[in-house]
Structures are given as structure tokens and as C-alpha cells.
Design an enzyme around this catalytic site. Structure first.
Site, PDB file in Angstrom:
ATOM      1  N   HIS A  19      35.753  28.760  63.428  1.00 23.12           N
ATOM      2  CA  HIS A  19      37.290  29.111  62.986  1.00 23.12           C
ATOM      3  C   HIS A  19      37.348  28.039  61.913  1.00 23.12           C
ATOM      4  O   HIS A  19      38.952  28.644  60.842  1.00 23.12           O
ATOM      5  CB  HIS A  19      38.141  27.727  64.128  1.00 23.12           C
ATOM      6  N   LYS A  43      44.329  32.252  80.920  1.00 26.61           N
ATOM      7  CA  LYS A  43      42.363  32.225  81.006  1.00 26.61           C
ATOM      8  C   LYS A  43      42.295  30.940  81.747  1.00 26.61           C
ATOM      9  O   LYS A  43      41.392  30.310  81.633  1.00 26.61           O
ATOM     10  CB  LYS A  43      42.125  31.767  78.775  1.00 26.61           C
ATOM     11  N   ARG A  93      33.597  38.914  64.700  1.00 25.76           N
ATOM     12  CA  ARG A  93      31.836  38.550  64.652  1.00 25.76           C
ATOM     13  C   ARG A  93      31.167  39.249  64.174  1.00 25.76           C
ATOM     14  O   ARG A  93      30.122  39.372  63.706  1.00 25.76           O
ATOM     15  CB  ARG A  93      32.302  37.135  65.158  1.00 25.76           C
ATOM     16  N   SER A 131      34.389  29.412  71.117  1.00 28.69           N
ATOM     17  CA  SER A 131      34.216  28.304  72.293  1.00 28.69           C
ATOM     18  C   SER A 131      33.808  28.209  73.456  1.00 28.69           C
ATOM     19  O   SER A 131      33.712  27.476  73.818  1.00 28.69           O
ATOM     20  CB  SER A 131      36.465  28.435  72.382  1.00 28.69           C
TER      21      SER A 131
END
Ligand code: PNS
Length: 178
Positions: A19, A43, A93, A131
Site C-alpha cells: 500500500h 467483509k 499486483r 492484508s
């Protein structure tokens, strides 16, 4: 794009070196970068509260004068309109991120055609970092050194083992900033 306000939205639970890598890249390109923490409802229960995540991000982004940290609820496009942002910054990514990111970018474009999503790639050493994995490894006692800033590593240890926090409270020696 120095006149452009961009939002870097996310859960940041917790913020990782990936990040921060993206924040640095965004700060170099946009006039102002708003790192916006989502009040997630979908979530499940986050590990860190929004307040804790904002605190960590504020400390970590201190070196960049054009970066501010905020939080938002509801639709991202509505938040963007409120703060007059013209761009959304997202990191990709690996190819596996692409489908989800494409879906979100196109939905956001449908909702707000003037808001442009800009994708950037983090440094390759962070291409496997998330994360979720950081939380999992930390929760299972693995090392997360080099994956998150020192500050986040410390906060994770305190969160997962409250005895560590107590130890620091008894021995408040200055610690390195993260
Ligand atoms: O880091 P994350 O969890 O992948 O970030 C996801 C985020 C915050 C960008 C996304 O969930 C979001 O924008 N949520 C706000 C609600 C919204 O606008 N939903 C429609 C997006 S297409």
C-alpha cells in the site's frame, strides 16, 4: 496531473508495504492523494477499527505533504463527487487482480463517467502481498518482517497479544517510527 485530486480507496486492514509503495507512486503523480479507508460492512469484522487504521495511515503517510487520510461509507463515486476527486487509484499486483478490478472500474465508470480509474503496479517484491495474508500469517505466529512497516508490525503484535501492549506501557522506551 498536478491539479488532480485522486482517491486511493481500500480496507487497509492493516496497511502493508505494498500500500505504501502505491501511495508513494500516487503522491508523485497526483496533486493531492486522499487515502480513503472504507467502513466495511460486507467483509465481516475487521481486525483494526477504522480509527486505528486511519491513525496508522496518518503516521505512515506523514512524509508526503500532498497525502491526506480519510474514511468513507456508501458509494465510492458519491464520496469522490463530494471531495471533487477526478481519479481513483488502484493497484494491480497480478493478473488475478485484474478481473475484480476491471469489474469495479467499469461499475464506477457507469455510475460516474467523469471519474477515471488509474491502475498502478506496486514494486515486484510486493506482488504477492495482501492484508489478508499478513493478518493470517501474523495470527498464526509467522514473521511479517519486511511486509509491513515497523509501526504496523508492532500494532499487530499488540492487537494479537495484549500482553505485549502491557509490556510497552510498563517500559515506554522510545521506539523507532514505522
Ligand atoms: O482494498 P479493498 O478492500 O479491495 O477495497 C475495495 C473498495 C473499498 C475499493 C471497494 O469495496 C469500494 O469501493 N467500496 C465502496 C462501495 C462501492 O462504491 N461499491 C461499488 C464499487 S464498484
Amino acid at each position: 496531473m498536478k491539479g488532480v485530486i485522486a482517491i486511493y480507496p481500500g480496507s487497509f486492514d492493516p496497511p502493508t508495504n505494498g500500500h505504501l509503495d502505491l501511495i508513494e507512486r500516487g503522491a508523485n503523480i497526483f496533486g493531492k492523494l486522499v487515502v480513503a479507508v472504507l467502513h466495511n460492512t460486507e467483509k465481516g469484522a475487521p481486525l483494526f477499527s477504522v480509527k486505528e487504521r486511519k491513525e496508522m495511515l496518518t503516521a505512515l503517510t506523514h512524509p508526503w505533504k500532498n497525502v491526506v487520510v480519510d474514511s468513507f461509507e456508501g458509494l465510492l463515486v458519491d464520496y469522490a463527487r463530494r471531495i471533487k476527486a477526478r481519479a481513483l487509484l488502484r493497484g494491480i499486483r497480478a493478473i488475478s487482480d485484474y478481473e475484480y478490478e476491471l469489474q469495479m472500474a467499469l461499475m464506477n465508470r457507469k455510475l460516474q463517467p467523469n471519474l477515471e480509474t488509474v491502475f498502478m503496479m506496486p514494486a515486484e517484491q510486493y506482488s504477492y502481498l495482501s492484508s489478508r495474508l499478513v493478518r493470517e500469517v501474523a495470527q498464526l505466529g509467522g514473521s511479517i518482517k519486511g511486509l509491513v512497516p515497523d509501526l504496523v508490525e508492532r500494532r499487530l503484535r499488540e492487537k494479537l497479544d495484549p500482553a505485549v501492549k502491557l509490556e510497552h506501557a510498563r517500559d515506554p522506551r522510545p521506539r523507532k517510527r514505522g
